[in-house]
Motif scaffolding. Structure first.
Motif, PDB file in Angstrom:
ATOM      1  N   ASP A  85       1.787  48.606  58.750  1.00 39.74           N
ATOM      2  CA  ASP A  85       1.101  48.688  57.457  1.00 39.74           C
ATOM      3  C   ASP A  85      -0.359  48.250  57.592  1.00 39.74           C
ATOM      4  N   ALA A  86      -0.585  47.183  58.344  1.00 39.91           N
ATOM      5  CA  ALA A  86      -1.963  46.723  58.560  1.00 39.91           C
ATOM      6  C   ALA A  86      -2.777  47.802  59.273  1.00 39.91           C
ATOM      7  N   ARG A  87      -2.211  48.421  60.278  1.00 41.27           N
ATOM      8  CA  ARG A  87      -2.918  49.485  61.009  1.00 41.27           C
ATOM      9  C   ARG A  87      -3.204  50.674  60.083  1.00 41.27           C
ATOM     10  N   ALA A  88      -2.235  51.019  59.247  1.00 35.79           N
ATOM     11  CA  ALA A  88      -2.419  52.142  58.311  1.00 35.79           C
ATOM     12  C   ALA A  88      -3.540  51.854  57.312  1.00 35.79           C
ATOM     13  N   LEU A  89      -3.766  50.568  57.045  1.00 33.18           N
ATOM     14  CA  LEU A  89      -4.830  50.165  56.117  1.00 33.18           C
ATOM     15  C   LEU A  89      -6.171  49.961  56.823  1.00 33.18           C
ATOM     16  N   GLY A  90      -6.202  50.233  58.124  1.00 34.46           N
ATOM     17  CA  GLY A  90      -7.463  50.183  58.850  1.00 34.46           C
ATOM     18  C   GLY A  90      -7.624  49.062  59.855  1.00 34.46           C
ATOM     19  N   TYR A  91      -6.625  48.230  60.025  1.00 31.07           N
ATOM     20  CA  TYR A  91      -6.775  47.131  60.974  1.00 31.07           C
ATOM     21  C   TYR A  91      -6.772  47.661  62.406  1.00 31.07           C
ATOM     22  N   ALA A  92      -7.805  47.313  63.135  1.00 33.28           N
ATOM     23  CA  ALA A  92      -7.925  47.657  64.558  1.00 33.28           C
ATOM     24  C   ALA A  92      -8.045  46.347  65.324  1.00 33.28           C
ATOM     25  N   PRO A  93      -6.941  45.847  65.879  1.00 34.29           N
ATOM     26  CA  PRO A  93      -6.964  44.544  66.530  1.00 34.29           C
ATOM     27  C   PRO A  93      -7.916  44.509  67.718  1.00 34.29           C
ATOM     28  N   SER A  94      -8.619  43.404  67.851  1.00 34.65           N
ATOM     29  CA  SER A  94      -9.522  43.256  68.997  1.00 34.65           C
ATOM     30  C   SER A  94      -8.741  43.039  70.283  1.00 34.65           C
ATOM     31  N   ASP A  95      -7.533  42.484  70.183  1.00 32.27           N
ATOM     32  CA  ASP A  95      -6.672  42.319  71.351  1.00 32.27           C
ATOM     33  C   ASP A  95      -5.619  43.420  71.307  1.00 32.27           C
ATOM     34  N   LYS A  96      -5.723  44.345  72.227  1.00 34.22           N
ATOM     35  CA  LYS A  96      -4.832  45.520  72.244  1.00 34.22           C
ATOM     36  C   LYS A  96      -3.387  45.161  72.580  1.00 34.22           C
ATOM     37  N   ARG A  97      -3.143  43.915  72.965  1.00 33.49           N
ATOM     38  CA  ARG A  97      -1.772  43.482  73.266  1.00 33.49           C
ATOM     39  C   ARG A  97      -0.984  43.106  72.010  1.00 33.49           C
ATOM     40  N   LEU A  98      -1.627  43.171  70.845  1.00 35.80           N
ATOM     41  CA  LEU A  98      -0.945  42.770  69.612  1.00 35.80           C
ATOM     42  C   LEU A  98       0.333  43.566  69.403  1.00 35.80           C
ATOM     43  N   ARG A  99       0.269  44.869  69.556  1.00 41.94           N
ATOM     44  CA  ARG A  99       1.469  45.688  69.337  1.00 41.94           C
ATOM     45  C   ARG A  99       2.592  45.268  70.287  1.00 41.94           C
ATOM     46  N   ALA A 131       0.920  34.656  74.171  1.00 36.94           N
ATOM     47  CA  ALA A 131       1.203  34.936  72.761  1.00 36.94           C
ATOM     48  C   ALA A 131       0.237  34.184  71.850  1.00 36.94           C
ATOM     49  N   LEU A 132      -0.052  32.933  72.193  1.00 34.71           N
ATOM     50  CA  LEU A 132      -1.004  32.154  71.395  1.00 34.71           C
ATOM     51  C   LEU A 132      -2.405  32.743  71.479  1.00 34.71           C
ATOM     52  N   GLY A 133      -2.775  33.253  72.637  1.00 34.22           N
ATOM     53  CA  GLY A 133      -4.080  33.901  72.784  1.00 34.22           C
ATOM     54  C   GLY A 133      -4.198  35.146  71.923  1.00 34.22           C
ATOM     55  N   ILE A 134      -3.125  35.927  71.871  1.00 33.53           N
ATOM     56  CA  ILE A 134      -3.116  37.125  71.029  1.00 33.53           C
ATOM     57  C   ILE A 134      -3.215  36.724  69.563  1.00 33.53           C
ATOM     58  N   PHE A 135      -2.484  35.677  69.186  1.00 32.94           N
ATOM     59  CA  PHE A 135      -2.584  35.199  67.801  1.00 32.94           C
ATOM     60  C   PHE A 135      -4.010  34.768  67.488  1.00 32.94           C
ATOM     61  N   LYS A 136      -4.621  34.029  68.393  1.00 32.89           N
ATOM     62  CA  LYS A 136      -5.975  33.519  68.167  1.00 32.89           C
ATOM     63  C   LYS A 136      -6.956  34.654  67.881  1.00 32.89           C
ATOM     64  N   SER A 137      -6.877  35.733  68.637  1.00 31.18           N
ATOM     65  CA  SER A 137      -7.793  36.850  68.392  1.00 31.18           C
ATOM     66  C   SER A 137      -7.453  37.580  67.094  1.00 31.18           C
ATOM     67  N   THR A 138      -6.166  37.680  66.781  1.00 32.54           N
ATOM     68  CA  THR A 138      -5.752  38.327  65.526  1.00 32.54           C
ATOM     69  C   THR A 138      -6.243  37.508  64.341  1.00 32.54           C
ATOM     70  N   TYR A 139      -6.088  36.210  64.432  1.00 30.35           N
ATOM     71  CA  TYR A 139      -6.570  35.311  63.386  1.00 30.35           C
ATOM     72  C   TYR A 139      -8.085  35.442  63.215  1.00 30.35           C
ATOM     73  N   ALA A 140      -8.802  35.480  64.328  1.00 29.56           N
ATOM     74  CA  ALA A 140     -10.265  35.613  64.267  1.00 29.56           C
ATOM     75  C   ALA A 140     -10.675  36.940  63.642  1.00 29.56           C
ATOM     76  N   ASP A 141      -9.882  37.988  63.849  1.00 32.78           N
ATOM     77  CA  ASP A 141     -10.155  39.291  63.229  1.00 32.78           C
ATOM     78  C   ASP A 141      -9.990  39.226  61.713  1.00 32.78           C
ATOM     79  N   ILE A 142      -8.931  38.557  61.267  1.00 34.71           N
ATOM     80  CA  ILE A 142      -8.491  38.651  59.873  1.00 34.71           C
ATOM     81  C   ILE A 142      -9.075  37.570  58.962  1.00 34.71           C
ATOM     82  N   LEU A 143      -9.299  36.374  59.474  1.00 32.80           N
ATOM     83  CA  LEU A 143      -9.801  35.294  58.627  1.00 32.80           C
ATOM     84  C   LEU A 143     -11.062  35.666  57.844  1.00 32.80           C
TER      85      LEU A 143
END
Length: 164
Positions: A85-99, A131-143
């Motif tokens: 749903d996030a991707r469909a709304l335009g989210y492009a994660p900076s860390d490609k390992r999120l998926r 996993a924590l590194g991926i979270f950190k980049s996802t958080y930095a994208d979204i905050l």
């Protein structure tokens, strides 16, 4: 004799912007707790916390895009649905390992396996540091998006905290 008292507290009416921002804070809290438990011998606790952190940060993104709270509630605990749903709304994660991490965590998180041990057999866990590194980049994208959404909604008066 034991005395049981039930106190019903009213649920505050939070706007989607308030929930969005609160979710980012909670997501960081859960990730911090997983990080702090680095010497804890029960790894399922760390992965449970991390799964919840990913759930909340992805749901925060969805809310930041103006989607109603009802939409995130329908996702239940599915990390894959939240990610999609996030991707469909335009989210492009900076860390490609999120998926990849979402696909790994989803069956355990959605089925509450880290809480109730529902699966059988051997479980292969990714490195918690990865996993924590991926979270950190996802958080930095979204905050920043969550903060901007909150600021915009509060400026316009939509979702202002109730007075009283």
């Amino acid at each position: 004799m034991a005395l049981f008292v039930r106190i019903k507290q009213p649920r505050p009416d939070l706007s989607p912007a308030q929930i969005c921002l609160r979710f980012t804070g909670y997501a960081q809290d859960y990730a911090d707790a997983a990080r702090e438990l680095h010497e804890f011998k029960f790894v399922s606790v760390r992965y449970y916390l991390l799964g919840h952190a990913f759930e909340l940060i992805l749901k925060s993104y969805i809310l930041s895009q103006g989607e109603p709270e009802k939409k995130i509630r329908k996702l239940n605990h599915s990390l894959i649905k939240a990610h999609d749903d996030a991707r469909a709304l335009g989210y492009a994660p900076s860390d490609k390992r999120l998926r990849q991490i979402v696909e790994w965590l989803d069956p355990f998180h959605e089925n509450q396996d880290f809480r109730y041990a529902g699966s059988s057999g051997h479980v292969i866990l990714p490195k918690i540091e990865d996993a924590l590194g991926i979270f950190k980049s996802t958080y930095a994208d979204i905050l920043p998006l969550a903060k901007a959404f909150y600021a915009l909604q509060m400026k316009g008066g939509a979702g202002s905290p109730p007075s009283g």
